[in-house]
Design an enzyme around this catalytic site. Structure first.
Site, short mmCIF file in Angstrom:
data_model
loop_
_atom_site.label_atom_id
_atom_site.label_comp_id
_atom_site.label_asym_id
_atom_site.label_seq_id
_atom_site.Cartn_x
_atom_site.Cartn_y
_atom_site.Cartn_z
CG ASP A 213 -1.90 0.79 1.80
OD1 ASP A 213 -2.44 1.73 0.35
OD2 ASP A 213 -2.15 1.65 2.51
CD GLU A 272 -1.62 2.69 -3.33
OE1 GLU A 272 -3.26 3.22 -3.50
OE2 GLU A 272 -1.90 2.73 -2.95
C1 GLC Z 1 -4.25 2.94 -0.41
C2 GLC Z 1 -5.21 2.26 -0.84
C3 GLC Z 1 -6.68 3.32 -0.02
C4 GLC Z 1 -6.01 3.64 1.16
C5 GLC Z 1 -5.49 4.08 1.02
C6 GLC Z 1 -4.54 4.61 2.68
O1 GLC Z 1 -4.48 4.00 -1.81
O2 GLC Z 1 -5.64 1.59 -1.78
O3 GLC Z 1 -7.70 2.45 -0.31
O4 GLC Z 1 -7.03 4.68 1.62
O5 GLC Z 1 -3.41 3.44 0.07
O6 GLC Z 1 -3.85 3.59 2.88
#
Ligand code: GLC
Ligand code: CA
Length: 533
Positions: A213, A272
């Site tokens: 994340d 991500e």
């Molecule tokens: C990422 C997740 C999202 C979350 C954010 C903070 O972007 O996919 O859902 O709100 O991180 O952890």
């Protein structure tokens, strides 16, 4: 001790390519997938009961979104204990049972790890608050004095408002997301050591990898320099910000890679990372770093042949390309593509494009049903922190998190025996898994067919493509051995000469019988696959 879990590849390995390079990975947003105990919230037992569905759908792996103990200020992306399961989702025994069943079925499992921030209810943060300024416990987070009454700098939270909150003793702490998600200080050795321990904890249990994340966020410009403008969230994929995509993050991933590589069976990590371009993204997947990074440029791309071709070309320059159309943070692509019939037609074509491209694809739960974004959730049910943080101007991401409709005529359509945590549209009776299962023209049938063909055809998955010439508005490429994909993204039907047999199509493609060469009519906004030679 490193537990080694024997994972049987579903299909015989067609070459030496490791599983993940061509895998289709299905994202389970646990809270909304399947509820095992009737409290209206999806959980691990529910997800476990639906693994046979995923096996039959034909995916290779499952990514589970966070199920850790959490006050749920951000759907579980605010973690208080990285080595346990929130009681709402079950317990560690449920996790182990799910993992064992998945492996039995030949499905791999990757889990979300949330290293950029903890919950404000995490023991570390409580300690930091209690300790006061100058305390060692504050060094695990990013505490700073303000500038007079103002925060230390002009950074903004992704969810709206300043990225700093002041605590009663006067200091401010950084939170790039909600105030309930204080950012960790990754310059701190204890923070780093804690996360390598967390990775090992889950690897020892047998997970096949991690989705990281906010992988672009952990290291901040040490000067905490101002950005110099507002509306910073709109710059996320356009410019580099002093709090995102700093070169220092790569050092963390080099360390993590050595941990993953020490385990048997190709354990992976996918980033991500919202970064400005393919070149910056490529840095996350250098050979000694992570295996994959989500391709948000593909997700962001309009349904337009030239734009799609450009994104595909740029993405193929990346070591291990991935493709993604939807996830739990963005509007569902049926709706993004225009909604209704147009949105469905484009989504069908985009699915065949995505699944024909070299590399790995991510499928978000419900996209195989063609679920649209739910745009009319009443204000009072909205749970995304974005809604309140934006002063109720951004409705947030709940519309793509509405539970999956499985069966029956009435809400909650087999998702739960109770009241679902978000209301489900009454109109979804016709698009449940059950309703689509017997329908050859359904979105579910298209995904099932495409995933079966992808598994059987030696040209699909990992590999390369070659562009072929086609009329304007048409993407056409072949892959060896013996495969052609065409996407007519234009508004008019086209005729294409392809000397092959149709494998599947997203709409009514047919062969013209009155020609010497095999000529196919491909309707507007339609994709097709052929086997040739
Ligand atoms: C990422 C997740 C999202 C979350 C954010 C903070 O972007 O996919 O859902 O709100 O991180 O952890
Ligand atoms: Ca439940």
């Amino acid at each position: 001790m490193h537990a080694s879990t024997a994972v049987q590849p579903i299909a015989a390995a067609r070459d030496e390519s490791p599983w993940w390079r061509g895998a289709v990975i299905y994202q389970v947003y646990v809270r909304s997938f399947a509820d095992g105990n009737g409290d209206g919230i999806g959980d691990l037992a529910g997800a476990r009961s639906r693994l046979p569905y995923l096996r039959e759908l034909g995916v290779d792996a499952v990514w589970l979104t966070p199920f850790y103990p959490s006050p749920m200020a951000d759907g579980g992306y605010d973690v208080t204990d990285y080595r346990d399961v929130d009681p709402v989702f079950g317990d560690l025994a449920d996790f182990d049972a799910l993992l064992a069943d998945a492996h039995e079925l030949g499905l791999r499992v990757i889990i979300d790890v949330v290293p950029n921030h903890t919950s404000d209810a995490h023991a570390w943060f409580a300690e930091a608050l209690a300790g006061g300024p100058g305390n060692r416990a504050r060094e695990r987070y990013i505490f700073r004095p303000g500038k007079g009454d103002e925060p230390p700098n002009d950074w903004e939270s992704i969810f709206g408002g300043p990225a700093w909150t002041q605590v009663p003793d006067g200091e401010w702490y950084l939170h790039l997301f909600a105030p309930e998600q204080p950012d960790l200080n990754w310059q701190d050795a204890e923070v780093r050591a804690e996360f390598t321990g967390i990775l090992r904890f889950w690897l020892d249990r047998g997970v096949d990898g991690f989705r990281i994340d906010v992988a672009h966020g952990m290291v901040k410009d040490p000067a905490l320099a101002d950005v110099g403008r507002t509306g910073q969230v709109s710059l996320l994929t356009k410019e580099r910000l002093p709090y995102f995509d700093q070169d220092g993050v790569h050092e963390i991933y080099r360390e993590w890679r050595t941990i993953l590589d020490a385990y048997p069976g190709h354990r992976i990590a996918v980033a991500e990372a919202w970064v400005p371009d393919a070149e910056r993204l490529a840095r996350y997947v250098r050979p000694d770093e992570l295996h994959q990074a989500f391709n948000f440029h593909f997700l962001d791309c309009a349904f337009d042949a030239a734009a799609m071709r450009r994104v595909v070309e740029e993405s193929l320059a990346i070591e291990a390309p991935t493709w993604v159309l939807s996830n739990h943070d963005v509007q569902r692509h049926v709706t993004r593509y225009g909604g209704g019939y147009v949105g469905q037609r484009r989504a069908r074509a985009a699915a065949l494009l995505m699944l024909a491209l070299p590399g790995s694809a991510y499928v978000y739960q419900g996209e195989e049903l063609g679920l649209p974004e739910v745009l009319d959730l009443p204000d009072e049910v909205l749970q995304d922190p974005m809604w309140e943080r934006s002063g109720r101007t951004e409705r947030g991401r709940d519309g793509c998190r509405v539970p999956v409709p499985w069966s029956g005529e009435q809400a909650p359509f087999g998702f739960s025996a109770g009241e679902p945590w978000l209301p489900m549209p009454a109109s979804w009776g016709g698009i449940t898994v059950e309703a689509q299962s017997g329908e050859p023209g359904s979105m579910l049938a298209l995904y099932r067919t495409a995933l079966r063909v992808r598994r059987d055809h030696p040209a699909l998955g990992d590999g390369a493509l070659r562009w072929l010439d086609g009329p304007s508005g048409v993407l056409i490429f072949d892959r060896g051995p013996g495969f052609v994909c065409a996407v007519n993204a234009g508004p008019d039907e086209v005729e294409l000469a392809v000397d092959g047999e149709l494998l599947c199509a997203s709409g009514p493609v047919y062969l013209l019988s009155d020609r010497r060469s095999r000529t196919w009519v491909v309707p507007a906004e339609t994709a097709a696959w052929w086997t040739v030679g």
